[in-house]
Design an enzyme around this catalytic site. Structure first.
Site, short mmCIF file in Angstrom:
data_model
loop_
_atom_site.label_atom_id
_atom_site.label_comp_id
_atom_site.label_asym_id
_atom_site.label_seq_id
_atom_site.Cartn_x
_atom_site.Cartn_y
_atom_site.Cartn_z
CG MET A 60 5.97 1.85 -0.42
SD MET A 60 6.82 3.53 -1.14
CE MET A 60 7.48 3.03 -2.57
CE1 TYR A 61 9.68 0.77 1.57
CE2 TYR A 61 9.83 -0.70 3.38
CZ TYR A 61 9.96 0.70 2.64
OH TYR A 61 10.37 1.72 3.67
CB SER A 62 8.79 -5.80 -3.67
OG SER A 62 10.16 -5.28 -3.35
CG ASN A 63 2.57 -3.85 -6.42
OD1 ASN A 63 2.07 -2.92 -5.81
ND2 ASN A 63 2.12 -4.26 -7.39
CE LYS A 88 8.42 2.69 6.90
NZ LYS A 88 8.70 1.30 6.28
#
Length: 349
Positions: A60-63, A88
């Site tokens: 999910m970090y920065s998509n 993750k």
């Protein structure tokens, strides 16, 4: 660099891990404080040169951009067999059904997407990014076991949840002979020690290593109290930061921050180094996650490994702490919003 084992596994990791949430193209995530590829690559390279082999990110970090940037940098600067890549899954990646969570479909889909973005054929540590209360544990755990047996993942990890939930998961894994969680990524620092009640004793008993997020309490432990909210990250966290570090605990927090400053002065070290050194004195801690935004921050984190705090130092750092609300198991956004509205007046007895 002195490498240590992750929990009771045979995996050697550096006692400092780079948290790659800070890396990602601004138009795909956190435009205020994330660093794009041109800025991130020299930092990743410097971390490798300093002996750090442990890198943590999430889909999910920065998509997905964080995984892409990290994967390309490690491919260019490192021997894949020498580095440990952790990522993750759980949080939303797409609109519509099945775009989030820990269902079998989500696990099988997201592991392949992460492998593609990272540019590798295996993930060293695959972590669930909180629990998914809408999916039975058995479904999630068997799917995670299957991606390990398929060779896509080497080890499994979990992150912040209630200790009873983690104990249940470990029990089910043992009962069914499924691949086991070997790590817990949790929120733990001098301003947030509620994990000492249940989660850390559980991890010690089960041989699970802990990987610490927000080890500097969103920068509050890295500077004097009056400057504690001066970073771009802390200024943009808003209510979430207040959820983590309730204003109701201001007197205690201020006293802890002051103690960090006094001990840093005694040792001729920075405040950040003292806060990180305290974590390294805690028996369950494998590595704090350092969201390194500069060369100086990487060097500072590595240098903390040489600081030897005395028993008196530890007592001075820990004495001002007062109990506060333990939100570790909160993974539902509606529940978090309810707590956010109530948290200023809440504290544990």
């Amino acid at each position: 660099m002195r490498y240590i084992k992750l929990g009771t596994t045979g995996l050697d990791v550096s006692p400092i891990a780079i948290g790659a949430m800070s890396y990602g193209e601004p138009d795909r995530g956190h435009p205020v404080w994330s660093k794009g590829e041109d800025e991130a690559r020299p930092l990743i390279r410097h971390a490798l040169e300093a002996g750090i082999n442990f890198f943590d990110t999430a889909n999910m970090y920065s998509n997905g951009s964080s995984e892409e940037i990290l994967g390309r940098a490690l491919k260019d600067f490192a021997d894949r067999d020498e580095v440990v890549i952790a990522t993750k899954l759980r949080h939303p990646m797409r609109l519509g059904p099945n775009g989030r969570g820990l269902s079998r479909k989500a696990v099988m889909t997201e592991v392949d997407h992460s492998l593609r973005r990272l540019g590798t054929d295996h993930i060293d540590l695959y972590q669930i990014h909180r629990n998914d209360h809408s999916t039975p544990w058995e479904e999630t755990l068997e799917a995670l076991h299957d991606v390990v047996k398929a060779g896509k993942v080497r080890y499994l990890g979990a992150s912040s949840m209630h200790a009873w939930e983690f104990a249940k998961a470990l029990h089910l894994q043992k009962r069914h002979g499924w691949a086991r969680f070997v790590s817990m990524q949790n929120h733990y620092n001098l301003l947030a020690r509620e994990e000492e009640r249940e989660m850390i004793p559980l991890c010690l008993d089960e041989g699970v290593g802990t990987i610490i997020w927000s080890p500097l309490a969103r920068g509050r432990l890295a500077r004097a109290w009056n400057d504690a909210r001066s970073t771009v990250r802390s200024e943009t966290d808003g209510a979430y930061a207040d959820l983590l570090y309730s204003p109701a605990q201001e007197a205690s927090n201020r006293a802890i921050v002051d103690a960090v400053g006094q001990i840093a002065h005694t040792h001729g070290a920075s405040r950040a180094q003292v806060a990180l050194a305290w974590l390294h004195h805690q028996p369950a801690v494998t590595a704090p996650l350092v969201g390194a935004g500069s060369i100086r921050q990487i060097d500072e984190a590595v240098a903390c490994l040489d600081i030897e705090l005395t028993d008196d130092d530890i007592r001075a750092l820990e004495a001002p702490y007062t109990p506060r609300y333990d939100w570790q198991g909160v993974s539902d956004e509606a529940e978090m919003e309810t707590i956010r509205q109530r948290v200023p007046g809440m504290a544990l007895a």
